[in-house]
Design an enzyme around this catalytic site. Structure first.
Site, mmCIF file in Angstrom:
data_model
loop_
_atom_site.group_PDB
_atom_site.id
_atom_site.type_symbol
_atom_site.label_atom_id
_atom_site.label_comp_id
_atom_site.label_asym_id
_atom_site.label_seq_id
_atom_site.Cartn_x
_atom_site.Cartn_y
_atom_site.Cartn_z
ATOM 1 N N TRP A 130 25.424 82.408 44.900
ATOM 2 C CA TRP A 130 26.159 81.034 44.752
ATOM 3 C C TRP A 130 27.637 81.096 45.192
ATOM 4 O O TRP A 130 28.237 81.852 45.093
ATOM 5 C CB TRP A 130 26.066 80.522 43.256
ATOM 6 C CG TRP A 130 26.854 79.353 42.822
ATOM 7 C CD1 TRP A 130 26.637 78.287 43.676
ATOM 8 C CD2 TRP A 130 27.650 79.383 41.771
ATOM 9 N NE1 TRP A 130 27.309 77.299 42.963
ATOM 10 C CE2 TRP A 130 27.906 77.671 41.742
ATOM 11 C CE3 TRP A 130 28.330 79.880 40.679
ATOM 12 C CZ2 TRP A 130 28.788 77.257 40.776
ATOM 13 C CZ3 TRP A 130 29.107 79.229 39.825
ATOM 14 C CH2 TRP A 130 29.409 77.969 39.905
ATOM 15 N N ASP A 211 24.756 86.351 35.414
ATOM 16 C CA ASP A 211 24.723 84.918 35.424
ATOM 17 C C ASP A 211 23.526 84.449 35.067
ATOM 18 O O ASP A 211 22.571 84.374 35.814
ATOM 19 C CB ASP A 211 25.422 84.457 36.819
ATOM 20 C CG ASP A 211 25.724 83.008 36.818
ATOM 21 O OD1 ASP A 211 25.469 82.201 35.829
ATOM 22 O OD2 ASP A 211 26.101 82.527 37.861
ATOM 23 N N LYS A 246 21.625 72.697 32.469
ATOM 24 C CA LYS A 246 20.201 72.499 33.245
ATOM 25 C C LYS A 246 19.416 72.315 32.191
ATOM 26 O O LYS A 246 18.481 71.472 31.926
ATOM 27 C CB LYS A 246 19.977 73.489 34.147
ATOM 28 C CG LYS A 246 20.306 73.376 35.753
ATOM 29 C CD LYS A 246 22.092 73.680 35.649
ATOM 30 C CE LYS A 246 22.443 73.662 37.169
ATOM 31 N NZ LYS A 246 23.900 74.116 37.464
#
Length: 403
Positions: A130, A211, A246
């Site tokens: 990312w 993460d 999410k």
């Protein structure tokens, strides 16, 4: 005073999303930003979250500052979600957890902590990762490097090369790892590969930084926590930033946490204290609302069951889109193998399209992907998946350079 300040080029993903909003074409398809949309193309409001929010609002009362580290019930619920309520790391008190401003806030607090207390440590991230990972660690004053990860030829993992590189790193090097649903590729380590990786991390005295932004979107809530629990069971010290953006569809609430697994409870107390000091110098304390909604969902048995079912439905819908995309692509481009759409997991896939092909896809077909070729599968639905596959097939047939 500010004549020397340079213009901001913009975040590549957020800027692309802004371009999508301005696009007047009626059949445009947004597969760029990492947000889950339902089959109608809308961000869902989960019933579990709606009910938890109603409970929280009905209580009323004042809204004081939270403690620097966040609400105790939220922090406890996070630890149990990540490690399991009965895990030794939790019951012994050797995990330090703060409520953060999204998992991004947790990542940055951890980066600042590393810069202060592990001077000289450098950070290694997967190639690719990312984009904001590099920005946040460099912004904390840390040097960032990459280790081999994605195999463009197979759409899989360069695991042997990854291990080989990690075996050369100096002690206390920080290794950023995606616990599941790798962003941007969708390529994850298997359990067997995690079991092979962990001894290398221990022997080289490396510091894993997990993460976990998509827990529940890979194989399920418990299964997606395998890496965190395996590292804790192996006795390693490590960081883990997690998010509910999410999994609970609460993006704007900025609801996340940072946990640090320590060797013992005494060190965890000291680590928590310095994390609090880092927060105090940054944003002082986290917001109330999102954390309390998440804590209610996680700790109320009835709401927890509803949430797990809703998250399961989201996971299955993404998988159905993967299968449909694969089937149409395989039929339209019979000379290529698109099986990587089925083996990659979570919200994202690396399509293998080049930046030039992505540009054509956007300009000629109104299908928006990140220029790296990353696709957010959660933007597909029954009404646009076939059109997306047909457009991709046409771009591939044009003979532009492919990644």
């Amino acid at each position: 005073m500010f004549h020397h300040v340079e213009p901001f080029a913009g975040d590549p993903i957020l800027s692309l999303n802004e371009d999508f909003q301005k696009d007047p074409r009626p059949n445009k398809i947004n597969l760029s930003i990492g947000i889950y949309f339902d089959d109608t193309g809308r961000i869902p409001v989960l019933d579990s979250v709606r009910r938890a929010e109603a409970q929280h609002v009905a209580k009323g009362g004042p809204k004081p500052y939270l403690p620097i580290e966040g609400a105790a019930n939220f922090r406890s619920a996070v630890q149990q979600l990540l490690f399991g309520a009965d895990h030794e790391a939790v019951t012994s008190g050797r995990v330090a957890t703060i409520q953060s401003v999204g998992s991004s806030g947790g990542l940055k607090v951890g980066a600042d902590f590393i810069n202060r207390w592990l001077p000289g440590s450098e950070v290694w991230v997967s190639d690719p990762t990312w984009d904001n990972h590099r920005s946040m660690f460099e912004g904390a004053g840390l040097k960032v490097h990459t280790y081999p990860y994605y195999d463009a030829a197979s759409g899989g993992l360069r695991f042997a090369e990854m291990l080989s590189t990690l075996r050369t790193l100096p002690p206390q090097s920080v290794v950023l790892l995606h616990a599941c649903c790798h962003n941007p590729t969708g390529v994850d380590l298997t359990r067997a590969q995690w079991d092979e990786l962990i001894p290398v991390l221990r022997e080289r005295r490396l510091l894993p930084y997990l993460d976990l932004a998509y827990q529940g979107f890979g194989d399920g809530i418990e299964a997606d926590a395998y890496a965190a629990r395996a590292l804790a069971s192996a006795g390693l010290s490590f960081f883990i930033a997690n998010s509910f953006s999410k999994s609970m569809s609460v993006y704007g609430e900025r609801c996340g946490a940072l946990s640090v697994a320590c060797p013992d409870a005494k060190q965890a107390v000291n680590v928590l204290g310095q994390l609090k000091f880092t927060v105090r110098r940054n944003y002082s304390s986290p917001p109330i609302h999102g954390g309390q909604v998440a804590a209610t969902v996680l700790t109320d048995p009835a709401l927890r069951a509803v949430w797990e079912a809703e998250l399961g439905s989201m996971r299955e819908r993404i998988l159905a889109m993967r299968k449909k995309l694969h089937a149409v692509m395989q039929a339209k481009v019979p000379g290529r193998n698109f099986d990587y759409f089925l083996t990659q997991r979570g919200m994202f896939s690396y399509t293998g399209l080049s930046a030039e092909q992505v540009d054509v896809l956007r300009e000629q077909h109104a299908v928006y992907l990140v220029r790296s070729g990353r696709m957010c599968l959660a933007g597909l639905n029954v009404n646009n998946v076939e059109a997306t596959a047909v457009a991709m097939a046409q771009v591939l047939a044009q003979g532009l350079p492919r990644r």
